[in-house]
Structure formats: C-alpha cells, structure tokens
Scaffold this motif. Structure first.
Motif, PDB file in Angstrom:
ATOM      1  N   GLU A 149      19.179   5.875 -38.026  1.00 12.26           N
ATOM      2  CA  GLU A 149      18.844   4.449 -37.935  1.00 12.26           C
ATOM      3  C   GLU A 149      19.124   3.867 -36.555  1.00 12.26           C
ATOM      4  O   GLU A 149      18.454   2.934 -36.124  1.00 12.26           O
ATOM      5  CB  GLU A 149      19.583   3.648 -39.025  1.00 12.26           C
ATOM      6  CG  GLU A 149      19.186   3.998 -40.455  1.00 12.26           C
ATOM      7  CD  GLU A 149      17.694   3.866 -40.734  1.00 12.26           C
ATOM      8  OE1 GLU A 149      17.023   3.112 -40.011  1.00 12.26           O
ATOM      9  OE2 GLU A 149      17.196   4.528 -41.664  1.00 12.26           O
ATOM     10  N   ALA A 150      20.149   4.398 -35.880  1.00 15.51           N
ATOM     11  CA  ALA A 150      20.495   3.887 -34.544  1.00 15.51           C
ATOM     12  C   ALA A 150      19.772   4.648 -33.435  1.00 15.51           C
ATOM     13  O   ALA A 150      20.053   4.465 -32.252  1.00 15.51           O
ATOM     14  CB  ALA A 150      22.005   3.940 -34.326  1.00 15.51           C
TER      15      ALA A 150
ATOM     16  N   ALA B 299      26.262  10.385 -44.470  1.00 11.72           N
ATOM     17  CA  ALA B 299      26.274   8.972 -44.084  1.00 11.72           C
ATOM     18  C   ALA B 299      26.172   8.851 -42.566  1.00 11.72           C
ATOM     19  O   ALA B 299      25.476   7.971 -42.047  1.00 11.72           O
ATOM     20  CB  ALA B 299      27.539   8.286 -44.590  1.00 11.72           C
ATOM     21  N   SER B 300      26.853   9.730 -41.853  1.00 11.69           N
ATOM     22  CA  SER B 300      26.779   9.713 -40.386  1.00 11.69           C
ATOM     23  C   SER B 300      25.395  10.140 -39.903  1.00 11.69           C
ATOM     24  O   SER B 300      24.879   9.609 -38.909  1.00 11.69           O
ATOM     25  CB  SER B 300      27.834  10.649 -39.787  1.00 11.69           C
ATOM     26  OG  SER B 300      29.130  10.202 -40.094  1.00 11.69           O
ATOM     27  N   TRP B 301      24.807  11.090 -40.613  1.00 11.20           N
ATOM     28  CA  TRP B 301      23.445  11.523 -40.267  1.00 11.20           C
ATOM     29  C   TRP B 301      22.477  10.339 -40.411  1.00 11.20           C
ATOM     30  O   TRP B 301      21.683  10.052 -39.515  1.00 11.20           O
ATOM     31  CB  TRP B 301      23.011  12.697 -41.159  1.00 11.20           C
ATOM     32  CG  TRP B 301      21.612  13.134 -40.875  1.00 11.20           C
ATOM     33  CD1 TRP B 301      21.190  13.969 -39.880  1.00 11.20           C
ATOM     34  CD2 TRP B 301      20.430  12.710 -41.580  1.00 11.20           C
ATOM     35  NE1 TRP B 301      19.818  14.091 -39.914  1.00 11.20           N
ATOM     36  CE2 TRP B 301      19.328  13.328 -40.957  1.00 11.20           C
ATOM     37  CE3 TRP B 301      20.200  11.872 -42.673  1.00 11.20           C
ATOM     38  CZ2 TRP B 301      18.020  13.144 -41.387  1.00 11.20           C
ATOM     39  CZ3 TRP B 301      18.894  11.676 -43.103  1.00 11.20           C
ATOM     40  CH2 TRP B 301      17.814  12.317 -42.465  1.00 11.20           C
ATOM     41  N   ARG B 302      22.583   9.633 -41.530  1.00 14.84           N
ATOM     42  CA  ARG B 302      21.691   8.492 -41.763  1.00 14.84           C
ATOM     43  C   ARG B 302      21.898   7.409 -40.703  1.00 14.84           C
ATOM     44  O   ARG B 302      20.935   6.863 -40.164  1.00 14.84           O
ATOM     45  CB  ARG B 302      21.920   7.915 -43.166  1.00 14.84           C
ATOM     46  CG  ARG B 302      21.071   6.701 -43.475  1.00 14.84           C
ATOM     47  CD  ARG B 302      21.078   6.352 -44.953  1.00 14.84           C
ATOM     48  NE  ARG B 302      22.356   5.886 -45.439  1.00 14.84           N
ATOM     49  CZ  ARG B 302      22.808   4.636 -45.325  1.00 14.84           C
ATOM     50  NH1 ARG B 302      22.082   3.708 -44.727  1.00 14.84           N
ATOM     51  NH2 ARG B 302      23.981   4.301 -45.807  1.00 14.84           N
ATOM     52  N   LEU B 303      23.164   7.102 -40.378  1.00 15.39           N
ATOM     53  CA  LEU B 303      23.429   6.110 -39.338  1.00 15.39           C
ATOM     54  C   LEU B 303      22.848   6.567 -38.004  1.00 15.39           C
ATOM     55  O   LEU B 303      22.252   5.776 -37.260  1.00 15.39           O
ATOM     56  CB  LEU B 303      24.934   5.853 -39.194  1.00 15.39           C
ATOM     57  CG  LEU B 303      25.297   4.771 -38.176  1.00 15.39           C
ATOM     58  CD1 LEU B 303      24.883   3.388 -38.667  1.00 15.39           C
ATOM     59  CD2 LEU B 303      26.791   4.786 -37.848  1.00 15.39           C
TER      60      LEU B 303
END
Lengths: 263, 263
Positions: free
Chosen positions: A59-60, A52-56
């Motif tokens: 995206e950021a 989830a942190s990787w995806r965020l």
C-alpha cells in the motif's frame, strides 16, 4: 512468539496508559535493542513473511512489481478482503477524498472532473478473486474476462458513496480503465447495474496502448482530458499506476488492494 | 461489534480455508452489501476513527497535512510503535530496499549514493515520543530540541542494517535532514554513537530554506547532489516529503511513521 507479542503489547499498553495519568513517572522504553551490537536484532523475531507488513509495504508502494500474493499470505489476504478491515480502510480513503472535495472552490462549469478507476475501485471483483485464490494464484486472463463479461461485479460501496457525493457537489466523473474496447459495453452495463448511472466519459484502453504500461496509458488519457479543458480535481484508484505519472490531478487517493499489482 | 468482527473473520477464514481444499464447492461470498440501496452500507459498522485505517491512510499518503495523531489513537499508535509490528513493517521496507540494491549494476566509482533521512529513519526518537504522547500532543520545538541536543537517539535497527549492507555493496551514504546547522555537530556525534560511522555528506537545512517546505528543501539538495555527479540510486525516509518532489532518486522507500507529518 504470540505470548511474547502479547507481553510486549501489554507492557506498551501500560506505558501508554500510565502516560495519560502521570507525566513525571519514569517510562519503560523499548530500547529498539540497539546495544546488542549486531544491528540485525529484529531478524530473530521474524520468521518468513509478516503478511500485515507485506500488505503495508504494498500500500505504501515499497513492494512493487509483484506477480502474486505470497502463498503464505493467501488466507491472510482472503480474511482481510472479506472482513471489515478492508471496508474500513476503504472508507478512511473515501472519507478523506470527500473532505478534500468539499473544501474545493468549484467553478460549476462542468469542467471539474474526478477520475475513477474501475476494477477494485468503482467495481469490486471480490466474488471472482474469492474463487481464484485471492491473488495468490497467477492471473488467468481467460477466466477473469469470462467474469467481466457476465457484468455483475458489485460496487465497492465506499467508492459509490463518494461518487454520489462528488456528483452532488457538482464534480463530474470520468471512468478511466485498463479494460479494452471489447468490454466497453458490458462495463457500462455493469456500472449501471451497480448504481453508477451517470458519467462524462468512460475511457477504455485503445489498442495503441497495448505495449504501454498502465502509467503511460493513463497519463496520456489524463493529458488529453486536461487539453480538452477539463480540470482533474481528484483521482482515485486501487493501483499506484492509477495515480502516478503525469497529469495525475490536483490530489490522488489510493484505495487498498492486496490482490494484484499493475505497473 | 467485536463479536460481529470475530464472526465475520471466522466466516472469512472458513471460506479461505475451504478454498484450499476444494475448488468446486460454492463459496459464501461477502456481497459488499450492495443491494441494500443507500450506498453507505459500511457506515453503520464504523464508529469514529478506525486507528488501523488511519495509520494505513497515513502510510499510503491518503491522509496528509495532519497536525497530531487523533486523540483516540494515542494508545493504538503507542502500542504499534513499541511493539513488534512497527519493527516488522520497517524490516519489510528495508528488506525490499536491500533486494533492490543488490540487483543494481553499480559502477563502484564512489558516485552511487543512497540518501537517508535521519529522524525516524536512521535515528529513532521513540524514547522522546513515548514520553510526549506518541504524536497525539502538539509538537513542542523546545522539548524536542532539548532531546536532540542530548544526542543519544538510538538507531532504527532495520535502517542501520540496511546502511551497513549498502556500504558493503559499494553504495555511499548521504544523510539529508531537516535538522538545522546548529544541530549538525550533535547529530554527527549521535550518528556515530548509534553505529553510523561513515558518510559522504551530512546535509542539514540551511537558513535559506526556512520558509520552504521539506519537499522543496530536500528536492533542491538532491538536485545539487546530482549536479555534482552523484547518482541517487536509492532514497529512504519516514515522511512522504523525503521521497516526493524532484530528483527523488532511482527508487524510493517509505518507512512507517504514524507519529507526525512533515510537508
């Protein structure tokens, strides 16, 4: 680990809930573990990559220039892309785009345009990526081009809804894609099949941009649009390279895409 | 709704899992509901605001200029900030920042600097926001300044770890904050208390910038730094206004912050 997380969430939830009822009570505040001294307090809680942190991070635009989805995140990304969250995340973006568009003072002279990227923006290649490791296996140009040539990619519904609303506001649409000239015909056909029936321009990547980055190519094409008198009131894509560079438009929107990165 | 979500996730999970074992089997691909015609297919699945999508929209700079956290997301944001995900998301950012910093060819002449924002970057005001609605109630300058004047904000541990690693690489740190001159002394004291013991500059907001945006103020101060011969090799903040504008630095990093928005 899971029970710890649950406990923390329950504590936090209790704090957040009690907060609403009595502002004078003392709170149990998570102290960010400052006082234990090492400064690396979070590390022991984290084994490997938190997907989830990787995806965020993707995206950021903190995590850039990555080649493939981390192996351990293939299932996570697959679940995300096939599940509701991807759709809701997309909707949050297109909803914001529409609210912005609606607020504009448009000239209605046909020169107000919105730039749409194609892959993972107007059209979805999810049927392809679902069969090819959700970005966790290296990009295969041959098999991807075979998929493109079939011309049956569905629309990303949220983008199509935005597209229709923009047209009804009097904003014209320009598609700007990294797809090559050889795929222009099938792309137009695919767009029609998916429900995109009108556009001002469908710009494909000229061979002169072969050695350029997507940022350079797309900036140059947007510059040409502006020189022709178009006003780019909005610009939407799934890649940061769709919305960085020059002549990016009055406002930009980044749709989620944890499948691949194009610089 | 929840059971539907669960079912979809289980289906997606089954697809993703089967994918790993047998690539020749047919897949059940979520068709993005293209063929039902309205183009608004996702809408019925979504009631009100999806707080996870709202947060992603904030972090990816799609949702801008917001005044407060949506009321219905106060508990969600509270849980997020007090829980592990905020820390892991922060760690994913600072990890990427360190990997980047390590890859640099540094001159070691003292001119390579990294710009750190302060609030929600170097220091955490979470103890304050936990008592004030996690951003869901309007900003109150009086009570926030009272908290700042106490000077006991803890470090965001992930940022402090990055800070120490950067110093050990030979990169100097400049703090650049929107806090005013009247808070410079307590801020320096707070930084020291939180474990930040050395810096090249601590830049606070001069009154001449009172009517300027954070983007304008921070761009101007970074420009001065570069004119003085400093090379901004990195720049980290929790607000997009920390890393947009001019003279942003060679690479920028956006820490999570769903509590407030500064333009």
């Amino acid at each position: 680990m899971k029970s710890l997380l649950l406990t923390l969430l329950l504590v936090a939830s209790a704090v957040a809930t009690s907060h609403g009822t009595s502002r004078s009570e003392p709170y149990l505040i998570h102290p960010l573990r400052l006082k234990s001294g090492s400064g690396s307090n979070g590390a022991s809680l984290i084994k490997g990559i938190n997907c989830a942190s990787w995806r965020l991070g993707v995206e950021a635009h903190n995590i850039i220039d990555w080649k493939t989805v981390p192996q351990e995140c293939e299932e996570y990304v697959g679940n995300y892309m096939l599940g509701l969250q991807y759709r809701q995340d997309s909707q949050a973006v297109t909803r914001e785009a529409y609210l912005y568009a609606k607020s504009l003072n448009l000239s209605r002279d046909g020169k107000d345009i919105w730039v749409f990227d194609i892959d993972e923006t107007s059209l979805s290649n999810l049927p392809y990526y679902a069969k090819h490791g959700f970005g966790a296996v290296p990009y295969n140009a041959t098999s991807f081009n075979e998929w493109v040539e079939v011309g049956v990619a569905p629309a990303l519904p949220e983008s199509k809804k935005l597209y229709k609303k923009l047209l009804s506001l009097g904003i014209n649409v320009v598609f700007l894609t990294g797809r090559p000239l050889s795929q222009k015909h099938i792309t137009a056909s695919n767009l029609n099949l998916a429900g995109y029936h009108t556009w001002t321009k469908l710009i494909v990547k000229d061979v002169s941009f072969t050695d350029k980055t997507a940022v350079e190519y797309k900036s140059a094409e947007r510059r040409k649009l502006e020189k022709s008198g178009y006003r780019i009131v909005g610009n939407i894509g799934d890649q940061w390279s769709d919305i960085l560079g020059t002549n990016t438009g009055h406002r930009t929107f980044k749709l989620p895409d944890p499948l691949y990165y194009i610089s």
